[in-house]
Scaffold this motif. Structure first.
Motif, short mmCIF file in Angstrom:
data_model
loop_
_atom_site.label_atom_id
_atom_site.label_comp_id
_atom_site.label_asym_id
_atom_site.label_seq_id
_atom_site.Cartn_x
_atom_site.Cartn_y
_atom_site.Cartn_z
N LEU A 18 0.83 -1.21 0.00
CA LEU A 18 0.00 0.00 0.00
C LEU A 18 0.86 1.26 0.00
CD1 LEU A 18 -2.83 -1.03 2.48
CD2 LEU A 18 -3.00 -0.74 0.01
N VAL A 19 2.00 1.22 0.70
CA VAL A 19 2.93 2.35 0.66
C VAL A 19 3.41 2.59 -0.77
CG1 VAL A 19 5.24 3.13 1.35
CG2 VAL A 19 3.69 2.15 3.05
N ALA A 20 3.78 1.51 -1.46
CA ALA A 20 4.24 1.64 -2.85
C ALA A 20 3.13 2.17 -3.75
CB ALA A 20 4.74 0.27 -3.36
N LEU A 239 6.45 -8.31 -2.27
CA LEU A 239 6.41 -9.51 -3.10
C LEU A 239 7.15 -10.67 -2.46
CD1 LEU A 239 6.90 -8.01 -6.68
CD2 LEU A 239 4.83 -9.01 -5.73
N ARG A 240 8.21 -10.36 -1.70
CA ARG A 240 8.99 -11.43 -1.08
C ARG A 240 8.27 -12.03 0.13
NH1 ARG A 240 14.31 -11.73 -2.74
NH2 ARG A 240 14.98 -10.03 -4.10
N LEU A 241 7.49 -11.23 0.85
CA LEU A 241 6.88 -11.69 2.10
C LEU A 241 5.41 -12.06 1.96
CD1 LEU A 241 8.41 -9.08 4.60
CD2 LEU A 241 9.15 -11.43 4.20
N GLY A 242 4.75 -11.54 0.92
CA GLY A 242 3.32 -11.77 0.78
C GLY A 242 2.98 -12.68 -0.38
N LYS A 243 1.69 -12.86 -0.57
CA LYS A 243 1.18 -13.67 -1.66
C LYS A 243 1.15 -12.82 -2.92
CE LYS A 243 -2.59 -16.87 -2.74
NZ LYS A 243 -3.90 -17.40 -2.30
N ALA A 244 1.81 -13.27 -3.97
CA ALA A 244 1.99 -12.45 -5.16
C ALA A 244 0.66 -12.04 -5.78
CB ALA A 244 2.84 -13.20 -6.18
N SER A 245 -0.33 -12.95 -5.79
CA SER A 245 -1.61 -12.63 -6.42
C SER A 245 -2.33 -11.52 -5.67
CB SER A 245 -2.49 -13.88 -6.48
OG SER A 245 -2.70 -14.41 -5.18
N VAL A 246 -2.25 -11.54 -4.33
CA VAL A 246 -2.90 -10.50 -3.52
C VAL A 246 -2.16 -9.18 -3.67
CG1 VAL A 246 -3.54 -9.81 -1.18
CG2 VAL A 246 -3.80 -12.19 -1.90
N GLY A 248 -0.13 -8.23 -6.08
CA GLY A 248 -0.23 -7.72 -7.44
C GLY A 248 -1.56 -7.04 -7.72
N SER A 249 -2.63 -7.54 -7.13
CA SER A 249 -3.94 -6.93 -7.37
C SER A 249 -4.03 -5.52 -6.81
CB SER A 249 -5.04 -7.81 -6.77
OG SER A 249 -4.92 -7.87 -5.36
N LEU A 250 -3.23 -5.21 -5.78
CA LEU A 250 -3.26 -3.87 -5.21
C LEU A 250 -2.72 -2.83 -6.19
CD1 LEU A 250 -2.00 -4.62 -1.58
CD2 LEU A 250 -4.34 -4.19 -2.31
N ALA A 251 -1.81 -3.24 -7.07
CA ALA A 251 -1.21 -2.29 -8.02
C ALA A 251 -2.23 -1.78 -9.03
CB ALA A 251 -0.05 -2.95 -8.76
N TYR A 252 -3.32 -2.52 -9.24
CA TYR A 252 -4.29 -2.10 -10.23
C TYR A 252 -5.08 -0.87 -9.80
CZ TYR A 252 -3.26 -6.84 -11.79
OH TYR A 252 -2.63 -7.99 -12.18
N GLY A 253 -4.98 -0.50 -8.55
CA GLY A 253 -5.65 0.71 -8.09
C GLY A 253 -4.85 1.97 -8.32
N VAL A 254 -3.60 1.84 -8.80
CA VAL A 254 -2.74 3.01 -8.97
C VAL A 254 -3.34 4.03 -9.95
CG1 VAL A 254 -0.49 3.80 -9.81
CG2 VAL A 254 -0.64 1.82 -8.30
N LEU A 280 -12.52 0.03 -16.47
CA LEU A 280 -12.22 -0.97 -17.50
C LEU A 280 -10.77 -1.45 -17.39
CD1 LEU A 280 -14.08 0.54 -20.59
CD2 LEU A 280 -14.65 -1.58 -19.39
N VAL A 281 -9.85 -0.52 -17.16
CA VAL A 281 -8.43 -0.89 -17.04
C VAL A 281 -8.21 -1.77 -15.82
CG1 VAL A 281 -6.11 0.00 -16.61
CG2 VAL A 281 -7.55 1.10 -18.33
N VAL A 282 -8.76 -1.37 -14.67
CA VAL A 282 -8.60 -2.17 -13.45
C VAL A 282 -9.27 -3.52 -13.62
CG1 VAL A 282 -9.16 -2.32 -11.00
CG2 VAL A 282 -8.37 -0.15 -11.97
N GLY A 283 -10.49 -3.53 -14.17
CA GLY A 283 -11.18 -4.81 -14.39
C GLY A 283 -10.44 -5.71 -15.35
N GLY A 284 -9.86 -5.13 -16.40
CA GLY A 284 -9.09 -5.92 -17.35
C GLY A 284 -7.85 -6.52 -16.71
#
Length: 291
Positions: A18-20, A239-246, A248-254, A280-284
C-alpha cells in the motif's frame, strides 16, 4: 513478552504494498508540479534521486558467472528500458492530460502477464486475452474521441508515449523476474546508468540541463525518492513476504488513485470517460491475472 504483538509477514507485506501504491499514485501529481522542467532533464533528476535513496541497499553482487547475454540485459537493457519508461511517461503527461496518460501507462500489468505467458508457456490463456481486451477498451474510450475530432494531435502523441512507457515497464518487469541474479543490490548502479543515458539523450535534443526552480527541483527529487526509490524497495519486500496474487492486485488501483489525486488538486478535469476507462483498465488487469 507474550503481550507484545508482532506484525505478521502477511500484514507487513500488504502494508508495504500500500505504501508503494500510494507513492506511485502521487507521481503524476508531483510531475505536474515540475512542468517548467523539460521531460528528459526531469527524468534524469528523478533517476539520480532514486539511485541515491537506494544506495544503502547496494552491495557486491557478482555477475561474472552470468552469460554475456544476461550481463548485457542487466547493465544495458534494464537502464535503457528504465530511461524509456520514465522519459516516455513524463513526455506523455506533457502532451496529453496527465490523468489519461497515467491511466494508459498502467496498462503495463496486462502486457507483462501476456508477455510472461507467451515466453514461459508458448501460448496465452483466453482469460488473459479477454482481460487485455477489456483494459484496452478503456484506453480506446480515451483515445477514439480525440482521433475522430482530429484537433488534438498533441494528445494522441501523448497517448502514444504513455503506451510506450507501458511497454517499457512490462519488458523491464519481465527481465527483473527472469534475471538469474538478485537485482536489488544492483539497483543504484542500474539507475545511475539510466540517469547518464537520459542526460546524454537530453543534450542533442536541445534540452537544457540548467538548475530548475526550487519547486520543480523539490518535486523532481520527491519523485525519485518516492515512486522510484522507497516504492521500489517497499514493493520488493511486499512480493517477497506476501502472496503475489494478492499483492499484485493492489497495483491495479494506482491509475484510479492517481487520477483522483489530480482531480482533487485541481490539476485535471473529471471527464465522464475517465472513471469508466479506469474501471475498465482495473477490471481488465484483474481478469488477466485470474488463474
Amino acid at each position: 513478552m507474550h503481550n507484545i504483538h508482532i506484525i505478521s509477514p502477511r500484514h507487513f507485506s500488504i502494508a508495504a504494498a500500500l505504501v508503494a501504491v500510494v507513492l506511485w499514485s502521487a507521481a503524476p501529481l508531483l510531475a505536474e508540479q515540475a512542468r517548467d522542467v523539460s521531460p528528459l532533464p526531469l527524468a534524469a533528476l528523478t533517476l539520480l534521486a532514486g539511485a541515491l535513496v537506494t544506495l544503502p541497499l547496494s552491495r557486491r553482487e557478482p555477475t561474472r558467472h552470468l552469460s554475456m547475454g544476461w550481463r548485457l540485459a542487466i547493465w544495458l537493457g534494464l537502464p535503457l528500458l528504465t530511461t524509456g519508461a520514465v522519459s516516455s511517461y513524463f513526455i506523455g503527461m506533457r502532451l496529453a492530460p496527465a490523468s489519461d496518460a497515467a491511466l494508459i501507462t498502467y496498462t503495463w500489468p496486462v502486457l507483462f502477464i501476456l508477455l510472461s505467458q507467451w515466453i514461459t508457456f508458448g501460448r496465452v490463456r483466453f482469460s488473459s486475452v479477454l482481460g487485455a481486451i477489456i483494459a484496452f477498451a478503456g484506453v480506446a474510450l480515451l483515445m477514439v474521441p480525440q482521433a475522430l475530432s482530429g484537433s488534438h494531435e498533441g494528445s494522441l502523441a501523448g497517448y502514444g508515449f504513455a503506451m510506450l512507457a507501458a511497454v517499457c515497464w512490462a519488458l523491464y518487469s519481465w527481465l527483473c523476474q527472469a534475471a538469474p541474479a538478485s537485482l536489488t543490490p544492483l539497483m543504484p548502479r542500474i539507475l545511475l546508468i539510466a540517469c547518464a543515458i537520459t542526460a546524454a539523450a537530453a543534450l542533442p535534443l536541445g534540452s537544457s540541463l540548467t538548475l530548475p526552480s526550487q519547486n520543480a527541483l523539490l518535486a523532481g527529487i520527491a519523485i525519485g525518492l518516492g515512486p522510484f526509490g522507497i516504492a521500489m524497495v517497499a514493493w520488493d519486500k511486499a512480493l517477497r513476504l506476501g502472496k503475489a496474487s494478492v499483492i499484485g492486485s493492489l497495483a491495479y488501483g494506482v491509475p484510479v488513485l492517481a487520477a483522483a489525486f489530480l482531480v482533487l488538486a485541481g490539476m485535471s478535469v473529471l471527464d465522464w470517460r475517465l472513471p469508466i476507462a479506469g474501471a475498465l483498465v482495473v477490471g481488465g488487469c484483474l481478469q488477466a491475472s485470474r488463474r
